[in-house]
Design a protein around this motif. Sequence first.
Motif, PDB file in Angstrom:
ATOM      1  N   GLN A 219       0.828  -1.211   0.000  1.00 40.97           N
ATOM      2  CA  GLN A 219       0.000   0.000   0.000  1.00 40.97           C
ATOM      3  C   GLN A 219       0.863   1.263   0.000  1.00 40.97           C
ATOM      4  OE1 GLN A 219      -2.461  -0.485   3.482  1.00 40.97           O
ATOM      5  NE2 GLN A 219      -4.023  -1.664   2.398  1.00 40.97           N
ATOM      6  N   CYS A 220       1.871   1.265   0.860  1.00 38.18           N
ATOM      7  CA  CYS A 220       2.762   2.435   0.939  1.00 38.18           C
ATOM      8  C   CYS A 220       3.505   2.646  -0.377  1.00 38.18           C
ATOM      9  CB  CYS A 220       3.759   2.263   2.083  1.00 38.18           C
ATOM     10  SG  CYS A 220       3.005   2.333   3.722  1.00 38.18           S
ATOM     11  N   SER A 221       3.914   1.557  -1.008  1.00 33.32           N
ATOM     12  CA  SER A 221       4.598   1.671  -2.296  1.00 33.32           C
ATOM     13  C   SER A 221       3.678   2.254  -3.358  1.00 33.32           C
ATOM     14  CB  SER A 221       5.100   0.292  -2.738  1.00 33.32           C
ATOM     15  OG  SER A 221       5.683   0.361  -4.019  1.00 33.32           O
ATOM     16  N   LEU A 222       2.416   1.795  -3.372  1.00 34.27           N
ATOM     17  CA  LEU A 222       1.462   2.296  -4.356  1.00 34.27           C
ATOM     18  C   LEU A 222       1.218   3.785  -4.156  1.00 34.27           C
ATOM     19  CD1 LEU A 222      -0.038   0.761  -6.619  1.00 34.27           C
ATOM     20  CD2 LEU A 222      -2.089   0.867  -5.196  1.00 34.27           C
ATOM     21  N   VAL A 223       1.098   4.208  -2.908  1.00 40.00           N
ATOM     22  CA  VAL A 223       0.930   5.631  -2.603  1.00 40.00           C
ATOM     23  C   VAL A 223       2.125   6.432  -3.104  1.00 40.00           C
ATOM     24  CG1 VAL A 223       0.845   7.313  -0.717  1.00 40.00           C
ATOM     25  CG2 VAL A 223      -0.613   5.287  -0.645  1.00 40.00           C
ATOM     26  N   GLN A 224       3.327   5.923  -2.840  1.00 44.61           N
ATOM     27  CA  GLN A 224       4.543   6.609  -3.258  1.00 44.61           C
ATOM     28  C   GLN A 224       4.626   6.730  -4.778  1.00 44.61           C
ATOM     29  OE1 GLN A 224       7.082   7.665  -0.978  1.00 44.61           O
ATOM     30  NE2 GLN A 224       7.994   8.722  -2.719  1.00 44.61           N
ATOM     31  N   ARG A 225       4.218   5.693  -5.476  1.00 45.22           N
ATOM     32  CA  ARG A 225       4.376   5.647  -6.922  1.00 45.22           C
ATOM     33  C   ARG A 225       3.322   6.452  -7.672  1.00 45.22           C
ATOM     34  NH1 ARG A 225       7.537   1.503  -8.908  1.00 45.22           N
ATOM     35  NH2 ARG A 225       8.501   0.162  -7.350  1.00 45.22           N
TER      36      ARG A 225
END
Length: 397
Positions: A219-225
Amino acid sequence: MNFKRPLSLSPIHHRFSKTHIEFNKNKCCQVCGDKANIFNYGALSCASCKTFFRRHGFHPEDIPQCDFYGNCEITIQSRRMCTACRFSKCLAIGMSPDLIRKEDFTGKSRSLIKPKQQYLCLSKLGTSNTIFSTMNLLSRDISSLSPDNWILLSNLVHAFDSFAPSYEVKRMIKFLTTTSVDIQYKLQQSLNIVSMICQSIQSSINSTADFRIMTTEEQCSLVQRNTLGIWAFYSMVILYHCDMFDNISSKSIMNPLYKLDDVEYTRSLTMRLDPDPTLVKLIIMVLSFSSNCFTIHADQNMQRDSLLMGTFRLLGSQNAYVEIMWKYMLYRYGYFESAKRFCELIKIMLDEINMASNIYDNNKIHQNLANQIIEGTKRSLTFDGSENIPLWGKNEI
């Protein structure tokens, strides 16, 4: 067009009046061009247009006005897009409400035209459950969308509408354009507006089952990307619908935060947006589950994060929304028009990402705000990581 006054005065009526007096040698429906063999209610028409006219003939005052000033072309592919223009064309070719048998609207025959409703729960973040019916886009669904597809589409639209900050943004725009405030206050309010828009789009994405079943790291990666690219696109949509670009005074609200050229270029992009709000929401959801929807990332660790290790699940979610979007477009617009609309949406998205990347690089205030929002979102996801319960989404998940 106002159906409370005689429709014979409508310009579209005269446009088709010639068709009424001509003999249709090819046995085509004079309303949409489909195959037709008999006269229904005074004109040669197909079964679909016969049913349509019977459904609306007694209560034309309930028909919503045309969004395109009564200029819609009625064909087999487009006949369900505009009720107003289709009904007006029915009248223009000679169909008369007086010829409708009133018994057709009694008993069992009337119940057949009522759309079947389905229900699904959507939990807003931090609010109680809300029950709502699927979108009433169809009375008799002949599209390739399955019932589950329609429920998912309805939930998607409802989520966007539930979290949309349009009311608050409009109120702030009205206040700032009618009240004398200093430049520092305008800057703060500009920051508040764009921050509010970012939080609303993230809340819509967070409510999906596809997002909630991910691990906290994913989830955090998707937000960052993806946040920055989708945020910029959604900001265009919201600001356009809030009339931000209608005049100089409203456009000037963003000048303390963004350059005049950036505001003008954003306005030009909004002029290219597809007028179908459902389609816009679908493309946003498709892009939300991309492996990368922005061109600037300083974090080198992103090349090794857990999201890429499970890309098959990410792209599975994206493909599901792509499939629904394509089926929806085919139903509404036909193949060639759907292809054109899809290409234009992609072009707008690429132009918007390029613009957003340049602003992020060159505008330190915007950059700091973006970084704060992303880090704050990631912290909240980490804090709530034990509650990854799907709120709504595909039944098989």
